[in-house]
Design a protein around this motif. Sequence first.
Motif, PDB file in Angstrom:
ATOM      1  N   ASP A 123       0.825  -1.210   0.000  1.00 10.04           N
ATOM      2  CA  ASP A 123       0.000   0.000   0.000  1.00 10.04           C
ATOM      3  C   ASP A 123       0.857   1.256   0.000  1.00 10.04           C
ATOM      4  O   ASP A 123       0.527   2.253  -0.627  1.00 10.04           O
ATOM      5  N   ARG A 124       1.967   1.212   0.748  1.00 14.73           N
ATOM      6  CA  ARG A 124       2.856   2.373   0.801  1.00 14.73           C
ATOM      7  C   ARG A 124       4.286   1.889   0.985  1.00 14.73           C
ATOM      8  O   ARG A 124       4.522   0.739   1.381  1.00 14.73           O
ATOM      9  N   LEU A 125       5.231   2.777   0.686  1.00 17.00           N
ATOM     10  CA  LEU A 125       6.638   2.438   0.833  1.00 17.00           C
ATOM     11  C   LEU A 125       7.035   2.510   2.307  1.00 17.00           C
ATOM     12  O   LEU A 125       6.589   3.408   3.032  1.00 17.00           O
ATOM     13  N   PRO A 126       7.881   1.594   2.782  1.00 11.60           N
ATOM     14  CA  PRO A 126       8.292   1.634   4.192  1.00 11.60           C
ATOM     15  C   PRO A 126       9.237   2.793   4.482  1.00 11.60           C
ATOM     16  O   PRO A 126       9.995   3.220   3.613  1.00 11.60           O
ATOM     17  N   THR A 127       9.185   3.296   5.689  1.00  9.35           N
ATOM     18  CA  THR A 127      10.170   4.279   6.146  1.00  9.35           C
ATOM     19  C   THR A 127      11.363   3.515   6.706  1.00  9.35           C
ATOM     20  O   THR A 127      11.327   2.284   6.859  1.00  9.35           O
ATOM     21  N   ALA A 128      12.433   4.222   7.036  1.00  5.93           N
ATOM     22  CA  ALA A 128      13.654   3.584   7.544  1.00  5.93           C
ATOM     23  C   ALA A 128      13.345   2.754   8.785  1.00  5.93           C
ATOM     24  O   ALA A 128      12.734   3.239   9.736  1.00  5.93           O
ATOM     25  N   GLY A 129      13.746   1.494   8.765  1.00  9.56           N
ATOM     26  CA  GLY A 129      13.570   0.612   9.911  1.00  9.56           C
ATOM     27  C   GLY A 129      12.176   0.034  10.058  1.00  9.56           C
ATOM     28  O   GLY A 129      11.922  -0.740  10.983  1.00  9.56           O
ATOM     29  N   GLU A 130      11.269   0.360   9.134  1.00 11.61           N
ATOM     30  CA  GLU A 130       9.881  -0.087   9.265  1.00 11.61           C
ATOM     31  C   GLU A 130       9.640  -1.378   8.487  1.00 11.61           C
ATOM     32  O   GLU A 130      10.185  -1.582   7.397  1.00 11.61           O
ATOM     33  N   THR A 131       8.804  -2.259   9.047  1.00 13.60           N
ATOM     34  CA  THR A 131       8.361  -3.467   8.363  1.00 13.60           C
ATOM     35  C   THR A 131       6.893  -3.300   7.986  1.00 13.60           C
ATOM     36  O   THR A 131       6.069  -2.914   8.822  1.00 13.60           O
ATOM     37  N   ILE A 132       6.568  -3.578   6.742  1.00 10.13           N
ATOM     38  CA  ILE A 132       5.184  -3.489   6.264  1.00 10.13           C
ATOM     39  C   ILE A 132       4.735  -4.868   5.808  1.00 10.13           C
ATOM     40  O   ILE A 132       5.432  -5.540   5.041  1.00 10.13           O
ATOM     41  N   GLY A 133       3.585  -5.295   6.275  1.00  7.90           N
ATOM     42  CA  GLY A 133       3.036  -6.592   5.883  1.00  7.90           C
ATOM     43  C   GLY A 133       2.054  -6.459   4.732  1.00  7.90           C
ATOM     44  O   GLY A 133       1.770  -5.367   4.243  1.00  7.90           O
ATOM     45  N   GLY A 134       1.545  -7.598   4.289  1.00 11.79           N
ATOM     46  CA  GLY A 134       0.500  -7.610   3.260  1.00 11.79           C
ATOM     47  C   GLY A 134       0.984  -7.372   1.858  1.00 11.79           C
ATOM     48  O   GLY A 134       0.187  -7.039   0.963  1.00 11.79           O
ATOM     49  N   GLY A 135       2.267  -7.523   1.610  1.00 16.82           N
ATOM     50  CA  GLY A 135       2.793  -7.296   0.266  1.00 16.82           C
ATOM     51  C   GLY A 135       2.496  -8.460  -0.676  1.00 16.82           C
ATOM     52  O   GLY A 135       2.205  -9.582  -0.251  1.00 16.82           O
ATOM     53  N   VAL A 136       2.549  -8.167  -1.967  1.00 13.92           N
ATOM     54  CA  VAL A 136       2.387  -9.187  -2.999  1.00 13.92           C
ATOM     55  C   VAL A 136       3.702  -9.279  -3.770  1.00 13.92           C
ATOM     56  O   VAL A 136       4.224  -8.265  -4.248  1.00 13.92           O
ATOM     57  N   LEU A 137       4.259 -10.502  -3.881  1.00 12.67           N
ATOM     58  CA  LEU A 137       5.574 -10.697  -4.490  1.00 12.67           C
ATOM     59  C   LEU A 137       5.457 -11.250  -5.899  1.00 12.67           C
ATOM     60  O   LEU A 137       4.642 -12.136  -6.166  1.00 12.67           O
ATOM     61  N   GLN A 138       6.273 -10.712  -6.817  1.00 10.37           N
ATOM     62  CA  GLN A 138       6.361 -11.280  -8.160  1.00 10.37           C
ATOM     63  C   GLN A 138       7.786 -11.130  -8.686  1.00 10.37           C
ATOM     64  O   GLN A 138       8.546 -10.278  -8.211  1.00 10.37           O
ATOM     65  N   GLN A 139       8.128 -11.972  -9.638  1.00 11.97           N
ATOM     66  CA  GLN A 139       9.435 -11.915 -10.282  1.00 11.97           C
ATOM     67  C   GLN A 139       9.215 -11.768 -11.784  1.00 11.97           C
ATOM     68  O   GLN A 139       8.333 -12.413 -12.352  1.00 11.97           O
TER      69      GLN A 139
END
Length: 286
Positions: free
Chosen positions: A23-39
């Motif tokens: 949903d948004r880019l993490p700030t320094a040291g922050e962990t964000i969940g709920g991401g979708v991964l692709q290659q």
Amino acid sequence: MSTQLPAVTVVGSINLDIIATTDRLPTAGETIGGGVLQQQPGGKGANQAVAAARLGGSARMVGAVGDDAQGRLMLESLSAAGVDTTDVAVLDDDATGTALIVVDRDGENQIVVCPGANSGFSLEGVSFAPDETVLCQLEVGLPVVLEAGRKSAGFFVLNAAPAMDLPAELLERCDLVIVNESEYALIPALAEAKLVAVTYGKDGSAMFEHGRKAAEAPAAAVTVANTIGAGDAFCAALVLALRAGLAHATALGVANAVGADAVGDPSSQPALTPLAHYVGLATSSL
């Protein structure tokens, strides 16, 4: 405009893009969940070669991958897009380049590039025809880019990204430099370059001759899905349009239309239609 698009040889990077969408880019040291991964296939060089081929140009790729599964996947992807991979080296001692990318819901991104094989190849045995267009970027070693400039007797183009100090000899050899507005500000020497195209995102693009604005074109309003491959598609389109004989303003308009198409596609190597389609869009909006 010539109906026969020019041959473009891209000297540059070939990467596997590992993309996390959040949903948004993490700030320094922050962990964000709920991401979708692709290659997916990427690298500025490969992106530009694929874009040139999909726009209808004859595209050749000069670069390197590792002798690994990722490298084989990159070669297959380039070939499937119609790119000549004869001069892509397969290096035993290096892994295929990788880009770690985080993209937010607005298409903005953060990227870390691990160059791998991109920093380990040379142009030994590679030659360019007298009328060949050569397109480089700066995700490979500067010595390789400078050597390409020295070997090129045709139209030599540098996409000066990522921004860095450039040797005077390299700039003198460039028939065209392509940058975004941030890169233009970070490389003061570009104010003296023969011809520089600068992109301004939603504010379009402009062409400068020795620091003087010579042409400009507005951008189209679009919904952004991913900005990763848009600049690379713009580069390929601008080079093809200029080499096909279009005037600077028209060529910028064509490249803007291609870039607009690219940002609506989530892929680093977006699906594009032949250049004539975008020429029609650009000329109808003038």
